[in-house]
Design a protein around this motif. Structure first.
Motif, mmCIF file in Angstrom:
data_model
loop_
_atom_site.group_PDB
_atom_site.id
_atom_site.type_symbol
_atom_site.label_atom_id
_atom_site.label_comp_id
_atom_site.label_asym_id
_atom_site.label_seq_id
_atom_site.Cartn_x
_atom_site.Cartn_y
_atom_site.Cartn_z
ATOM 1 N N TYR A 35 0.855 -1.188 0.000
ATOM 2 C CA TYR A 35 0.000 0.000 0.000
ATOM 3 C C TYR A 35 0.891 1.237 0.000
ATOM 4 O O TYR A 35 2.015 1.202 0.480
ATOM 5 C CB TYR A 35 -0.857 0.065 1.268
ATOM 6 N N GLN A 37 0.541 5.291 1.428
ATOM 7 C CA GLN A 37 -0.280 6.115 2.303
ATOM 8 C C GLN A 37 0.068 7.572 2.079
ATOM 9 O O GLN A 37 1.227 7.978 2.258
ATOM 10 C CB GLN A 37 -0.073 5.743 3.766
ATOM 11 N N GLY A 42 -5.621 8.266 2.273
ATOM 12 C CA GLY A 42 -5.695 7.006 3.006
ATOM 13 C C GLY A 42 -4.692 5.988 2.523
ATOM 14 O O GLY A 42 -3.612 6.324 2.021
ATOM 15 N N LEU A 43 -5.039 4.725 2.677
ATOM 16 C CA LEU A 43 -4.194 3.607 2.241
ATOM 17 C C LEU A 43 -4.717 3.114 0.902
ATOM 18 O O LEU A 43 -5.863 2.710 0.793
ATOM 19 C CB LEU A 43 -4.276 2.466 3.257
ATOM 20 N N ARG A 44 -3.853 3.141 -0.088
ATOM 21 C CA ARG A 44 -4.270 2.680 -1.417
ATOM 22 C C ARG A 44 -3.426 1.473 -1.824
ATOM 23 O O ARG A 44 -2.202 1.499 -1.722
ATOM 24 C CB ARG A 44 -4.134 3.819 -2.445
ATOM 25 N N GLN B 2 -12.610 2.793 -3.064
ATOM 26 C CA GLN B 2 -12.434 3.017 -1.636
ATOM 27 C C GLN B 2 -13.773 3.201 -0.933
ATOM 28 O O GLN B 2 -14.652 3.907 -1.436
ATOM 29 C CB GLN B 2 -11.585 4.276 -1.384
ATOM 30 N N PHE B 87 -9.073 3.450 10.284
ATOM 31 C CA PHE B 87 -9.360 3.086 8.902
ATOM 32 C C PHE B 87 -10.374 1.957 8.858
ATOM 33 O O PHE B 87 -10.265 0.989 9.624
ATOM 34 C CB PHE B 87 -8.092 2.594 8.190
ATOM 35 N N THR B 102 -9.671 -3.167 0.715
ATOM 36 C CA THR B 102 -9.569 -1.789 0.230
ATOM 37 C C THR B 102 -9.904 -0.860 1.380
ATOM 38 O O THR B 102 -10.958 -0.995 2.005
ATOM 39 C CB THR B 102 -10.541 -1.557 -0.942
ATOM 40 N N PHE B 103 -9.016 0.096 1.656
ATOM 41 C CA PHE B 103 -9.184 0.971 2.813
ATOM 42 C C PHE B 103 -9.741 2.328 2.426
ATOM 43 O O PHE B 103 -9.538 2.822 1.314
ATOM 44 C CB PHE B 103 -7.849 1.167 3.526
ATOM 45 N N GLY B 104 -10.426 2.944 3.388
ATOM 46 C CA GLY B 104 -10.894 4.302 3.238
ATOM 47 C C GLY B 104 -9.783 5.301 3.529
ATOM 48 O O GLY B 104 -8.640 4.916 3.790
ATOM 49 N N ILE B 105 -10.126 6.590 3.527
ATOM 50 C CA ILE B 105 -9.096 7.618 3.722
ATOM 51 C C ILE B 105 -8.770 7.835 5.189
ATOM 52 O O ILE B 105 -7.802 8.502 5.511
ATOM 53 C CB ILE B 105 -9.480 8.959 3.060
ATOM 54 N N GLY B 106 -9.575 7.261 6.059
ATOM 55 C CA GLY B 106 -9.274 7.340 7.479
ATOM 56 C C GLY B 106 -10.025 8.457 8.196
ATOM 57 O O GLY B 106 -10.446 9.440 7.590
#
Lengths: 112, 113
Positions: A35, A37, A42-44, B2, B87, B102-106
């Motif tokens: 990923y 960051q 966020g985490l992509r 996301q 997250f 798949t993560f969000g922006i937090g």
């Protein structure tokens, strides 16, 4: 104690250089992930691998490639580093069918 | 794609409660919650699986509404140690071998005395 390690905490490279980021896990996990960051994004997910020599593109694979020759090691390669690849890079691993994804400490890469 | 998290940031006083929301436009197999403290790696909090459930972890719990593809993280009686970025991560399916999250922006949460 589970462990995901990354080869460098900080790295400074010049535009156009080939960059290797290494990740090693000691948990015999099948799945490994890279990923990046960035603030506000966020985490992509860049790439992931579900087995040795297997790889799948994530959401932002452009400009990156990966290698998984051994189960415990997953490498991220920037073929020709560019300034927009300056970021924090996080590696993670997860056992097949398991709930928890474990992250490494991250590599902060600066491309000048 | 996301998942969408809200709010993006929240400041709490010790002892106050907070809710962080996560939603997806896709049908989900599971929702993960992680917390990242400044300068550290994200750490797993909990996972909620399809079937709609609620889980608890100390004073932090979460729910998953499968029909709406939404999850909420509840922090009650917040402590200073809860500060960090939360997250949510979503899995659309378990494709017989690999599990992509798949993560969000937090959501940046700060607890002040």
């Amino acid at each position: 104690d589970v462990k995901v390690t990354q080869s460098s905490r900080y790295l400074v490279k010049r535009t156009g250089e080939k960059v290797f980021l290494e990740c090693v896990q000691d948990m015999d996990h099948e799945n490994m992930f890279w990923y990046r960051q960035d603030p506000g994004l966020g985490l992509r997910l860049i790439y992931f691998s579900y087995d040795v020599k297997m790889k799948e593109k994530g959401d932002i694979p452009e400009g990156y490639s990966v290698s998984r020759e051994k189960k415990e090691r997953f490498s991220l390669i920037l073929e020709s580093a560019s300034t927009n690849q300056t970021s924090m890079y996080l590696c993670a691993s997860r056992g097949r069918g398991q709930e928890t994804q474990y992250f490494g400490p991250g590599t902060r890469l600066l491309v000048l | 794609q996301q998942p969408v998290q809200s709010p993006q940031a929240v400041i709490l006083r010790e002892g106050e409660d907070a809710v962080i929301n996560c939603s997806s436009s896709k049908a989900l197999y599971s929702v993960h919650w992680y917390r990242q403290k400044h300068g550290e790696a994200p750490v797993f909090l909990m996972i909620l699986l399809k079937g709609g459930e609620q889980k608890g972890h100390e004073k932090i719990s979460a729910s998953f509404n499968e029909k709406k593809q939404q999850s909420s993280l509840y922090l009650t009686a917040s402590q200073l140690s809860y500060s960090g970025t939360y997250f949510c991560g979503t899995e659309e399916g378990y494709s017989g071998g690999y599990q992509k999250v798949t993560f969000g922006i937090g959501t940046k949460l700060q607890v002040i005395p």
